[in-house]
Design a protein around this motif. Structure first.
Motif, mmCIF file in Angstrom:
data_model
loop_
_atom_site.group_PDB
_atom_site.id
_atom_site.type_symbol
_atom_site.label_atom_id
_atom_site.label_comp_id
_atom_site.label_asym_id
_atom_site.label_seq_id
_atom_site.Cartn_x
_atom_site.Cartn_y
_atom_site.Cartn_z
ATOM 1 N N TYR A 1 39.977 45.666 42.352
ATOM 2 C CA TYR A 1 40.951 46.505 41.641
ATOM 3 C C TYR A 1 41.098 47.863 42.317
ATOM 4 O O TYR A 1 42.214 48.365 42.507
ATOM 5 N N PRO B 1 37.353 46.545 35.041
ATOM 6 C CA PRO B 1 38.481 47.112 35.800
ATOM 7 C C PRO B 1 39.563 47.718 34.903
ATOM 8 O O PRO B 1 40.241 48.673 35.314
ATOM 9 N N ALA B 2 39.726 47.195 33.682
ATOM 10 C CA ALA B 2 40.749 47.739 32.786
ATOM 11 C C ALA B 2 40.409 49.168 32.372
ATOM 12 O O ALA B 2 41.270 50.061 32.401
ATOM 13 N N ILE B 3 39.163 49.396 31.988
ATOM 14 C CA ILE B 3 38.743 50.753 31.606
ATOM 15 C C ILE B 3 38.786 51.683 32.816
ATOM 16 O O ILE B 3 39.230 52.840 32.719
ATOM 17 N N CYS C 1 31.271 41.584 38.142
ATOM 18 C CA CYS C 1 32.066 42.750 37.719
ATOM 19 C C CYS C 1 32.241 43.733 38.865
ATOM 20 O O CYS C 1 33.300 44.352 39.015
ATOM 21 N N MET D 1 40.754 51.438 35.328
ATOM 22 C CA MET D 1 42.154 51.723 35.638
ATOM 23 C C MET D 1 42.707 52.822 34.734
ATOM 24 O O MET D 1 43.433 53.709 35.192
ATOM 25 N N ILE D 2 42.356 52.791 33.446
ATOM 26 C CA ILE D 2 42.806 53.831 32.522
ATOM 27 C C ILE D 2 42.313 55.201 32.989
ATOM 28 O O ILE D 2 43.069 56.182 33.014
ATOM 29 N N ILE E 1 36.952 41.450 32.541
ATOM 30 C CA ILE E 1 38.273 42.019 32.293
ATOM 31 C C ILE E 1 38.179 43.499 31.920
ATOM 32 O O ILE E 1 38.977 44.326 32.368
ATOM 33 N N SER E 2 37.177 43.851 31.116
ATOM 34 C CA SER E 2 37.091 45.211 30.586
ATOM 35 C C SER E 2 36.719 46.240 31.639
ATOM 36 O O SER E 2 37.237 47.370 31.622
ATOM 37 N N ASP F 1 35.815 44.803 40.233
ATOM 38 C CA ASP F 1 36.165 46.226 40.173
ATOM 39 C C ASP F 1 36.491 46.767 41.553
ATOM 40 O O ASP F 1 37.403 47.588 41.704
#
Length: 224
Positions: A98, A164-166, A91, A168-169, A161-162, A95
Motif C-alpha cells: 500500500y 493499510p486502511a488505517i 500485514c 491510508m487515513i 484490511i485494517s 502495508d
C-alpha cells in the motif's frame, strides 16, 4: 527477513525507475524544479525525519491492530506464536505494498505488475512453505498448516484490511495538510498547471502564487 527483502524490493525498484514527480510539460515549463535533485532537497533532514516518522506510525498501527486480534485468535485456537507471527508478517507485506502505491505518481504496466507479482509470490510462498509437508519439515516443522489456521480466522482478514486502511487515513490527512500549509516548488508548479488547464477543483488548486486573484465564485482571473 529474506523473503521480505526479495519480494518487496521489486515494487520499490519499479517506482524508482519510472516515477515522475511532475508531467513532462510541467518540467519543461518549470526548469527550476531540477534544482530539487541537484541540491539534494529530497534527502534533507526534514524529509528523512518525515520518512522515519511515517515508518514509526505504520509500525505502531500494525502492532496495535494485530495485538487487539490476539485474544480472539487464542479463543479459536489460533493464537500460537507461529500463526501470530505469520499474521504480523502478512500485514507488513500488505502495508508495504500500500505504501509504495501511495507514494507512486506515475503508473504503468511495470509498476502495477510489480505490485501484483509481489503479492502473488507471497501467497505462493505461504502455500508452499506452510502447505507442503516436506518443505515445512526442512525449513521449520512448526510452520506446517500455519497459513491455513491464519486464513480460517476472521480476525486475520480484518487485520490485513485494517492495517493499510488505517495507515491510508493517516497518510492522506498528513500529506494534505503538509502540501496545503507548506507547499514546495513542485506543489506550486502543479497548482499553476491545474489552474492554467481550467481544473479549478483539483487537489492542488488551493496553492496560489503571490499576485493570483480569484473572485467569489472560485474562478481564477489572473491568467485570462
Amino acid at each position: 527477513r529474506l523473503s521480505f527483502n526479495v519480494l518487496c524490493s521489486l515494487p520499490i525498484v519499479a517506482v524508482g525507475c519510472f516515477d515522475q514527480d511532475v508531467p513532462d510539460r510541467v518540467a519543461l515549463d518549470n526548469p527550476h524544479l531540477y534544482d530539487v535533485g541537484r541540491e539534494g532537497r529530497d534527502l534533507s533532514l526534514v524529509k528523512m525525519l518525515r520518512t522515519m516518522l511515517a515508518a514509526l506510525v505504520h509500525s505502531l498501527i500494525l502492532l496495535l491492530v494485530t495485538a487487539l486480534a490476539v485474544p480472539n485468535m487464542a479463543l479459536n485456537g489460533d493464537g500460537d506464536y507461529y500463526t501470530f507471527g505469520t499474521l504480523v508478517f502478512t500485514c507488513l507485506i500488505v502495508d508495504m505494498s500500500y505504501r509504495v502505491a501511495f507514494l507512486t505518481t506515475t503508473w504503468n504496466w511495470i509498476t502495477v505488475g510489480s505490485q501484483i507479482f509481489c503479492l502473488a509470490m507471497y501467497v505462493l510462498y505461504l502455500m508452499v512453505y506452510t502447505g507442503v509437508h516436506w518443505v515445512a519439515d526442512i525449513l521449520e516443522p512448526n510452520m506446517y498448516m500455519v497459513a491455513y489456521h491464519m486464513a480460517r480466522n476472521l480476525n486475520s482478514w480484518l487485520c490485513v484490511i485494517s492495517v493499510p486502511a488505517i495507515a491510508m487515513i493517516v497518510d492522506v490527512n498528513i500529506e494534505y495538510l503538509w502540501h496545503t500549509l507548506m507547499p514546495d516548488s513542485r506543489d506550486r508548479a502543479l497548482g499553476r498547471d491545474l489552474r492554467e488547464r481550467g481544473n479549478h477543483h483539483g487537489a492542488y488548486s488551493v496553492l496560489r502564487e503571490p499576485g493570483d486573484s480569484e473572485d467569489s465564485d472560485g474562478i481564477d482571473k489572473s491568467g485570462f
